[in-house]
Scaffold this motif. Structure first.
Motif, PDB file in Angstrom:
ATOM      1  N   ALA A  48       0.808  -1.218   0.000  1.00  0.00           N
ATOM      2  CA  ALA A  48       0.000   0.000   0.000  1.00  0.00           C
ATOM      3  C   ALA A  48       0.842   1.270   0.000  1.00  0.00           C
ATOM      4  CB  ALA A  48      -0.931   0.000   1.205  1.00  0.00           C
ATOM      5  N   ASP A  49       2.150   1.158   0.221  1.00  0.00           N
ATOM      6  CA  ASP A  49       3.021   2.332   0.292  1.00  0.00           C
ATOM      7  C   ASP A  49       3.444   2.799  -1.091  1.00  0.00           C
ATOM      8  OD1 ASP A  49       2.988   2.394   3.056  1.00  0.00           O
ATOM      9  OD2 ASP A  49       4.828   1.220   3.271  1.00  0.00           O
ATOM     10  N   PRO A  50       3.897   4.054  -1.202  1.00  0.00           N
ATOM     11  CA  PRO A  50       4.465   4.521  -2.469  1.00  0.00           C
ATOM     12  C   PRO A  50       5.667   3.672  -2.871  1.00  0.00           C
ATOM     13  CG  PRO A  50       4.013   6.375  -1.000  1.00  0.00           C
ATOM     14  CD  PRO A  50       3.819   5.127  -0.186  1.00  0.00           C
ATOM     15  N   ALA A  51       5.906   3.558  -4.172  1.00  0.00           N
ATOM     16  CA  ALA A  51       7.034   2.772  -4.672  1.00  0.00           C
ATOM     17  C   ALA A  51       8.341   3.296  -4.084  1.00  0.00           C
ATOM     18  CB  ALA A  51       7.087   2.836  -6.197  1.00  0.00           C
ATOM     19  N   GLY A  52       9.174   2.387  -3.609  1.00  0.00           N
ATOM     20  CA  GLY A  52      10.470   2.759  -3.055  1.00  0.00           C
ATOM     21  C   GLY A  52      10.485   2.921  -1.555  1.00  0.00           C
ATOM     22  N   ASP A  53       9.314   2.980  -0.910  1.00  0.00           N
ATOM     23  CA  ASP A  53       9.279   3.095   0.547  1.00  0.00           C
ATOM     24  C   ASP A  53       9.722   1.781   1.197  1.00  0.00           C
ATOM     25  OD1 ASP A  53       8.267   5.615   0.128  1.00  0.00           O
ATOM     26  OD2 ASP A  53       6.618   5.385   1.551  1.00  0.00           O
ATOM     27  N   GLN A  54      10.422   1.897   2.314  1.00  0.00           N
ATOM     28  CA  GLN A  54      10.887   0.736   3.061  1.00  0.00           C
ATOM     29  C   GLN A  54      10.710   0.985   4.554  1.00  0.00           C
ATOM     30  OE1 GLN A  54      14.805  -0.848   1.899  1.00  0.00           O
ATOM     31  NE2 GLN A  54      14.888   0.690   0.280  1.00  0.00           N
ATOM     32  N   TRP A  55      10.356  -0.076   5.269  1.00  0.00           N
ATOM     33  CA  TRP A  55      10.229  -0.020   6.722  1.00  0.00           C
ATOM     34  C   TRP A  55      11.377  -0.783   7.378  1.00  0.00           C
ATOM     35  CZ3 TRP A  55       6.538   2.607   9.480  1.00  0.00           C
ATOM     36  CH2 TRP A  55       5.406   3.058   8.780  1.00  0.00           C
ATOM     37  N   ARG A  56      11.691  -0.383   8.606  1.00  0.00           N
ATOM     38  CA  ARG A  56      12.678  -1.104   9.415  1.00  0.00           C
ATOM     39  C   ARG A  56      12.183  -1.188  10.842  1.00  0.00           C
ATOM     40  NH1 ARG A  56      17.462   2.196  10.515  1.00  0.00           N
ATOM     41  NH2 ARG A  56      16.884   2.149  12.711  1.00  0.00           N
ATOM     42  N   ALA A  57      12.140  -2.394  11.381  1.00  0.00           N
ATOM     43  CA  ALA A  57      11.743  -2.628  12.770  1.00  0.00           C
ATOM     44  C   ALA A  57      12.963  -3.087  13.555  1.00  0.00           C
ATOM     45  CB  ALA A  57      10.647  -3.677  12.842  1.00  0.00           C
ATOM     46  N   ASP A  58      13.331  -2.344  14.598  1.00  0.00           N
ATOM     47  CA  ASP A  58      14.513  -2.630  15.410  1.00  0.00           C
ATOM     48  C   ASP A  58      14.124  -3.339  16.698  1.00  0.00           C
ATOM     49  OD1 ASP A  58      16.153  -1.347  13.579  1.00  0.00           O
ATOM     50  OD2 ASP A  58      16.082   0.574  14.642  1.00  0.00           O
ATOM     51  N   PHE A  59      14.922  -4.348  17.056  1.00  0.00           N
ATOM     52  CA  PHE A  59      14.713  -5.113  18.282  1.00  0.00           C
ATOM     53  C   PHE A  59      15.989  -5.124  19.113  1.00  0.00           C
ATOM     54  CE2 PHE A  59      11.654  -6.631  15.302  1.00  0.00           C
ATOM     55  CZ  PHE A  59      10.566  -7.111  16.012  1.00  0.00           C
ATOM     56  N   ASP A  60      15.823  -5.031  20.428  1.00  0.00           N
ATOM     57  CA  ASP A  60      16.930  -5.274  21.345  1.00  0.00           C
ATOM     58  C   ASP A  60      16.562  -6.500  22.187  1.00  0.00           C
ATOM     59  OD1 ASP A  60      15.108  -4.368  23.263  1.00  0.00           O
ATOM     60  OD2 ASP A  60      16.078  -2.415  23.496  1.00  0.00           O
ATOM     61  N   GLN A  61      17.233  -6.703  23.299  1.00  0.00           N
ATOM     62  CA  GLN A  61      16.968  -7.897  24.100  1.00  0.00           C
ATOM     63  C   GLN A  61      15.604  -7.851  24.783  1.00  0.00           C
ATOM     64  OE1 GLN A  61      20.791  -7.715  26.310  1.00  0.00           O
ATOM     65  NE2 GLN A  61      21.045  -9.854  25.708  1.00  0.00           N
ATOM     66  N   GLN A  62      14.989  -6.675  24.881  1.00  0.00           N
ATOM     67  CA  GLN A  62      13.679  -6.559  25.511  1.00  0.00           C
ATOM     68  C   GLN A  62      12.539  -6.626  24.495  1.00  0.00           C
ATOM     69  OE1 GLN A  62      16.366  -4.391  26.709  1.00  0.00           O
ATOM     70  NE2 GLN A  62      16.530  -6.171  28.051  1.00  0.00           N
TER      71      GLN A  62
END
Length: 242
Positions: A48-62
């Motif tokens: 559903a996002d515009p072409a070229g958009d990217q997501w990043r989800a960051d995780f730590d130990q919690q």
């Protein structure tokens, strides 16, 4: 574990018991990056996002702690700080000098000057540059080019909120930045070192893909230090400065 809010319409599920990341409906995970400073990031795109958009989800130990979206020019578009409550920050329209990945590749230098807004109404200005150093690296089989960066974020009255400078890496093919050795300060003038460089790039079908458990620098002493987060357009900013 902290829940991750994407938008009013999307909710990012918590990782499964086995520690496997699942993106929102209509989205596809394409890469997992294990980095220094006890962070693992899952990168995904949404139909559903515009072409070229990217997501990043960051995780730590919690668990999940930060979520961000960039566009095709690697401009930071919006982010969600998932600490005590969810704080959303977005790029203001009409930037005086938008960040441009294309300009960086074409000329070796890209300046930027743009505004940010938080969901509580606070606004700030970010000014700085990215410059190619001419050096190239290969990390876990991925060719990367080194950049030098420097930026300052101020409130609307000109008071310095944070500064960061140092080096990062870019992938021309993926059109994104990755953290590197840098320094930051929270407006008091005292610069502290930070290095969230990538260590492993993991793709679909490979062991460790969609992992939510970080692997590197996760001893008790390291995890007490500020954890790096994405900053507008490029770079990293410690959690303590968010």
């Amino acid at each position: 574990m902290r829940s991750v809010v994407l938008t009013a319409a999307l909710m990012l599920p918590l990782p499964a018991m086995a520690g496997s990341f699942s993106p929102p409906e209509g989205c596809t995970t394409f890469m997992t990056v294990q980095s220094r400073q006890c962070r693992v990031s899952n990168h995904y795109t949404c139909a559903a996002d515009p072409a070229g958009d990217q997501w990043r989800a960051d995780f730590d130990q919690q668990g999940p702690f930060f979520l961000s979206r960039i566009n095709a020019e690697a401009e930071w578009v919006e982010s969600f700080d998932l600490g005590d409550g969810v704080v959303r920050q977005e790029l203001l329209p009409g930037a005086a000098d938008p960040a441009s990945f294309s300009d960086l590749l074409a000329s070796g230098l890209d300046s930027f000057d743009f505004g940010l807004s938080r969901d509580n109404g606070e606004q700030s200005l970010v000014r700085g540059f990215d410059r190619l150093t001419g050096r190239s690296f290969t990390i876990d089989g991925i060719p990367l080019r080194e950049t030098e960066f420097d930026f300052t974020e101020t409130d609307m009255a000109g008071t310095i909120l944070r500064q960061s400078r140092g080096n990062e890496y870019i992938s021309e093919d993926m059109r994104m930045f990755f953290s590197g050795p840098s320094q930051w300060n929270g407006g008091d003038g005292a610069f502290l070192p930070s290095d969230g460089s990538p260590v492993e790039f993991i793709f679909p079908g490979e062991p460790g893909f969609a992992a939510t458990e970080p692997l590197f620098d996760c001893d008790p002493l390291v995890t007490q230090a500020p954890v790096d987060r994405a900053t507008p357009g490029h770079g990293i900013v410690p959690v303590a400065l968010k």
